[in-house]
Design a protein around this motif. Structure first.
Motif, mmCIF file in Angstrom:
data_model
loop_
_atom_site.group_PDB
_atom_site.id
_atom_site.type_symbol
_atom_site.label_atom_id
_atom_site.label_comp_id
_atom_site.label_asym_id
_atom_site.label_seq_id
_atom_site.Cartn_x
_atom_site.Cartn_y
_atom_site.Cartn_z
ATOM 1 N N GLY A 186 6.386 -32.622 -13.056
ATOM 2 C CA GLY A 186 7.799 -31.826 -12.767
ATOM 3 C C GLY A 186 8.815 -32.959 -12.320
ATOM 4 N N GLU A 187 10.001 -31.965 -11.898
ATOM 5 C CA GLU A 187 11.442 -32.860 -11.357
ATOM 6 C C GLU A 187 10.863 -33.605 -10.287
ATOM 7 O OE1 GLU A 187 15.793 -31.513 -11.039
ATOM 8 O OE2 GLU A 187 14.648 -30.975 -9.359
ATOM 9 N N ILE A 188 11.132 -34.875 -10.085
ATOM 10 C CA ILE A 188 11.044 -35.943 -8.948
ATOM 11 C C ILE A 188 12.116 -36.526 -8.808
ATOM 12 C CG2 ILE A 188 8.417 -35.693 -9.061
ATOM 13 C CD1 ILE A 188 8.456 -38.507 -10.585
ATOM 14 N N THR A 189 12.164 -37.420 -7.650
ATOM 15 C CA THR A 189 13.676 -38.323 -7.627
ATOM 16 C C THR A 189 13.325 -39.528 -8.631
ATOM 17 O OG1 THR A 189 12.650 -39.797 -6.093
ATOM 18 C CG2 THR A 189 13.727 -37.910 -5.323
ATOM 19 N N LYS A 223 14.277 -51.788 -15.708
ATOM 20 C CA LYS A 223 15.435 -51.771 -16.053
ATOM 21 C C LYS A 223 15.678 -50.525 -17.361
ATOM 22 C CE LYS A 223 18.446 -55.117 -16.142
ATOM 23 N NZ LYS A 223 19.177 -56.441 -16.369
ATOM 24 N N CYS A 224 14.645 -50.620 -18.157
ATOM 25 C CA CYS A 224 14.997 -49.692 -19.071
ATOM 26 C C CYS A 224 14.980 -48.115 -18.541
ATOM 27 C CB CYS A 224 13.801 -49.736 -20.090
ATOM 28 S SG CYS A 224 13.838 -48.692 -21.701
ATOM 29 N N LEU A 225 13.895 -47.825 -17.568
ATOM 30 C CA LEU A 225 14.122 -46.499 -17.089
ATOM 31 C C LEU A 225 15.411 -46.260 -16.429
ATOM 32 C CD1 LEU A 225 10.551 -45.773 -15.278
ATOM 33 C CD2 LEU A 225 11.919 -44.754 -17.248
ATOM 34 N N TYR A 226 15.758 -47.334 -15.559
ATOM 35 C CA TYR A 226 17.069 -47.320 -14.843
ATOM 36 C C TYR A 226 18.142 -46.902 -15.830
ATOM 37 C CZ TYR A 226 20.981 -48.220 -11.572
ATOM 38 O OH TYR A 226 21.950 -48.179 -10.976
ATOM 39 N N ALA A 227 18.408 -47.335 -16.967
ATOM 40 C CA ALA A 227 19.322 -47.031 -17.779
ATOM 41 C C ALA A 227 19.395 -45.712 -18.347
ATOM 42 C CB ALA A 227 19.331 -48.038 -18.928
ATOM 43 N N LYS A 228 18.378 -45.082 -18.164
ATOM 44 C CA LYS A 228 18.249 -43.647 -18.586
ATOM 45 C C LYS A 228 18.615 -42.953 -17.383
ATOM 46 C CE LYS A 228 16.577 -41.926 -21.708
ATOM 47 N NZ LYS A 228 17.406 -41.080 -22.787
ATOM 48 N N HIS A 229 18.128 -43.076 -16.019
ATOM 49 C CA HIS A 229 18.598 -42.296 -14.934
ATOM 50 C C HIS A 229 19.651 -42.819 -13.814
ATOM 51 C CE1 HIS A 229 16.423 -44.756 -12.044
ATOM 52 N NE2 HIS A 229 15.419 -44.768 -12.689
ATOM 53 N N ARG A 230 20.272 -43.986 -14.404
ATOM 54 C CA ARG A 230 21.291 -44.330 -13.414
ATOM 55 C C ARG A 230 22.324 -43.506 -13.108
ATOM 56 N NH1 ARG A 230 25.151 -49.660 -14.450
ATOM 57 N NH2 ARG A 230 26.054 -49.809 -12.731
ATOM 58 N N VAL A 280 15.032 -36.522 -11.822
ATOM 59 C CA VAL A 280 14.829 -36.425 -13.115
ATOM 60 C C VAL A 280 13.768 -35.465 -13.473
ATOM 61 C CG1 VAL A 280 15.899 -38.873 -13.562
ATOM 62 C CG2 VAL A 280 13.192 -38.531 -13.058
ATOM 63 N N ASP A 281 13.858 -34.978 -14.831
ATOM 64 C CA ASP A 281 12.720 -34.394 -15.204
ATOM 65 C C ASP A 281 12.423 -34.742 -16.837
ATOM 66 O OD1 ASP A 281 14.388 -32.512 -17.177
ATOM 67 O OD2 ASP A 281 14.716 -31.313 -15.562
ATOM 68 N N SER A 282 11.386 -34.227 -17.282
ATOM 69 C CA SER A 282 10.988 -34.761 -18.771
ATOM 70 C C SER A 282 12.070 -34.440 -19.908
ATOM 71 C CB SER A 282 9.777 -34.073 -19.004
ATOM 72 O OG SER A 282 9.630 -32.597 -19.384
ATOM 73 N N SER A 283 12.972 -33.628 -19.563
ATOM 74 C CA SER A 283 13.995 -33.369 -20.491
ATOM 75 C C SER A 283 15.006 -34.478 -20.809
ATOM 76 C CB SER A 283 14.994 -32.067 -20.260
ATOM 77 O OG SER A 283 15.770 -32.480 -19.182
ATOM 78 N N LEU A 284 15.017 -35.426 -19.830
ATOM 79 C CA LEU A 284 15.733 -36.509 -19.888
ATOM 80 C C LEU A 284 15.242 -37.776 -20.880
ATOM 81 C CD1 LEU A 284 18.466 -38.303 -18.637
ATOM 82 C CD2 LEU A 284 16.701 -39.142 -17.030
ATOM 83 N N PHE A 285 14.129 -37.823 -21.116
ATOM 84 C CA PHE A 285 13.512 -38.497 -21.894
ATOM 85 C C PHE A 285 12.784 -37.628 -23.333
ATOM 86 C CE2 PHE A 285 13.035 -39.985 -17.656
ATOM 87 C CZ PHE A 285 13.278 -41.179 -17.788
#
Length: 144
Positions: free
Chosen positions: A16-19, A57-64, A69-74
């Motif tokens: 679920g949602e985490i930092t 960095k690839c993950l960071y680019a998504k959540h910068r 964050v939660d799964s809907s971001l991905f």
């Protein structure tokens, strides 16, 4: 082969949602333990030795700029790209590390050789984009 985005989506579907910092550390430990237990990487993307611990960095680019964050971001993530062994490894990592705070996980990485070696003699909060090698991760975690 799965990507770090696929693994992140799988992790977030389980937690679920985490930092965003906790996601980074759980992805890092998933990769580290896959290198040991499965003798295979889950994803090809590398982690860098940032001041707060390993960061992809690839993950960071998504959540910068995002704290949580939660799964809907991905949405583009494809968890079916993960094989059964990798899902099992991630599940074990979540079982062990999943209840820890982001700061606890960050502090742990600061005591471990892969992050320390990649940073070298840098000051604790100095900027660093040096890669934490998969070889150093495999060597260190297999010795535990």
């Amino acid at each position: 082969m799965a990507s770090v985005i696929d693994a992140a989506k799988y992790i977030l579907e389980k937690t679920g949602e985490i930092t965003s910092m906790k996601l980074q550390k759980l992805a890092y430990y998933s990769q580290a333990w896959a290198l040991v237990w499965d003798e295979d990487e889950i994803f090809p993307e590398d982690f860098e030795a940032w001041a707060n611990g390993p960061v992809n960095k690839c993950l960071y680019a998504k959540h910068r700029g995002m704290f949580k964050v939660d799964s809907s971001l991905f949405r583009e993530g494809d968890t079916s790209a993960l094989n059964d062994a990798h899902k099992e490894t991630i599940d074990k990592v979540l079982e062990f590390y999943g209840d820890k705070t982001a700061q606890w996980l960050s502090n742990l990485t600061h005591k471990e050789a892969p992050w320390l070696e990649a940073r070298g003699e840098l000051q604790p909060m100095a900027s660093c984009s040096d890669i934490i090698s998969k070889a150093s991760m495999a060597e260190y975690y297999s010795s535990l």
